[in-house]
Design an enzyme around this catalytic site. Structure first.
Site, short mmCIF file in Angstrom:
data_model
loop_
_atom_site.label_atom_id
_atom_site.label_comp_id
_atom_site.label_asym_id
_atom_site.label_seq_id
_atom_site.Cartn_x
_atom_site.Cartn_y
_atom_site.Cartn_z
N TYR A 1 -38.69 -2.13 63.00
CA TYR A 1 -37.35 -2.12 62.40
C TYR A 1 -37.39 -2.65 60.97
O TYR A 1 -36.81 -2.05 60.05
CB TYR A 1 -36.39 -2.98 63.24
CG TYR A 1 -35.01 -3.10 62.64
CD1 TYR A 1 -34.13 -2.02 62.63
CD2 TYR A 1 -34.58 -4.29 62.06
CE1 TYR A 1 -32.87 -2.12 62.08
CE2 TYR A 1 -33.32 -4.40 61.49
CZ TYR A 1 -32.46 -3.32 61.50
OH TYR A 1 -31.22 -3.42 60.94
N SER B 1 -31.67 -3.28 65.95
CA SER B 1 -32.39 -4.02 66.99
C SER B 1 -33.90 -4.02 66.79
O SER B 1 -34.57 -2.98 66.84
CB SER B 1 -32.06 -3.51 68.39
OG SER B 1 -32.93 -4.05 69.34
#
Length: 328
Positions: free
Chosen positions: A156, A93
């Site tokens: 991320y 995510s």
């Protein structure tokens, strides 16, 4: 599911980190169904599901270790006696990483280094790991080719690019056989529809079925190379079983090579469910790229990868799965 390996795997032991998760559990299922000697899972169940673990609990060739990849000891224990590792454990995510970059780094970078070091020290044959299409960042050209990346857009993405750099160094320095897989929007049964970081397809299906608001970020014209989970399983199996020395030390796009807009996706799901539910449009999400499309030539050439499941076929299987779960 089709068979993606061409040699007997009954004499080999496999470790699937994150095997209680969505993609990991499908890899475990493939290996057990195709006669792998032992399939061990390492998972801390923070984002993985106990229900996924329970699917295999009656199989004598299956072993579960409750442990965290941030714990070196757990990684070493998990790699003992293992021939092949597929490393799926991570905190996914983009929004989660934007909100909490420290934990994403701890799991995805420090955990990765623990895991690849344990694999090296245990003498595993091949270490396959999950990267992400997020490493392309703002590189504008389509389709995405592995050698062209841009400025990264989220913590991320930084963690996944760091994984690739570490893997490349471990290959060059220690001779470890490593294969990185840049997943493009993988979807399918068992993907978690709950929580603040749920993926788009289970969110859409559950919202339409439950007649609750379904949000589309931006105008919905953004496109993605939606990849059914069977294709991700194939890439992992072919990566672990690769024998061509040229295949190692590289990262590969794992996708179909076709893209569809989020609006198309939403309407396709709505038609499959035969429910006239209208979406709610809202602001675009920070860190998201607008368009995504993969060139899968490198994986085809060096891994023998060939997508077996196209988008709409996989979507129908997925929608039917969530519809059945909803009726339970």
């Amino acid at each position: 599911m089709a068979v993606f390996h061409n040699k007997d795997i009954s004499g080999f032991n496999f470790l699937v980190t994150g095997g209680a998760g969505f993609i990991g559990s499908h890899i475990v299922e493939y290996l057990l169904n195709n006669g792998a000697g032992k399939v061990r899972v390492l998972d801390n169940l923070s984002t993985g599901s106990q229900a996924n673990v329970d699917l295999f609990s009656g199989n004598a060739r299956y072993e579960f270790i409750l442990g965290d990849i941030r714990d070196c000891g757990a990684c070493e224990k998990a790699c003992a006696g293992i021939d092949y590792v597929t490393h799926q454990a991570a905190l996914g995510s983009v929004p989660r990483s934007v909100k909490d970059p420290v934990t994403s780094n701890d799991v995805n970078v420090s955990g990765f280094v623990n895991m690849i070091t344990a694999a090296k020290d245990a003498g595993v044959k091949t270490f396959v790991y999950a990267s992400s299409s997020s490493v392309y960042g703002d590189e504008p050209n389509l389709p995405k080719k592995e050698e062209r990346t841009g400025n990264l857009l989220s913590p991320y993405a930084v963690t996944k690019m760091t994984n690739e750099l570490y893997a490349s160094v471990f290959h060059a320095l220690y001779g470890l056989h490593v294969v990185g897989l840049r997943y493009f929007n993988v979807f399918g049964p068992r993907q978690d529809p709950n929580g603040p970081y749920a993926a788009v397809i289970p969110l859409f299906v559950s919202g339409i079925l439950g007649n609750t608001p379904v949000y589309i970020n931006g105008d919905g014209a953004q496109t993605r190379d939606f990849t059914f989970v069977e294709n991700a399983v194939q890439a992992n199996i072919r990566g672990m079983m690769a024998e061509n020395e040229e295949a190692f030390g590289k990262a590969y796009n794992v996708a179909v090579g076709a893209n569809f807009s989020v609006n198309f996706l939403y309407n396709a799901i709505r038609e499959m469910l035969a429910l006239p539910h209208e979406p709610v449009y809202r602001e675009p999400r920070a860190g998201d790229i607008h368009d995504s499309l993969a060139n899968i030539g490198r994986a085809q050439e060096l891994l023998g990868y060939q997508p077996t499941a196209q988008f709409l076929d996989g979507l129908k299987i997925t929608v039917d799965y969530f519809k059945e779960q909803n009726n339970k």
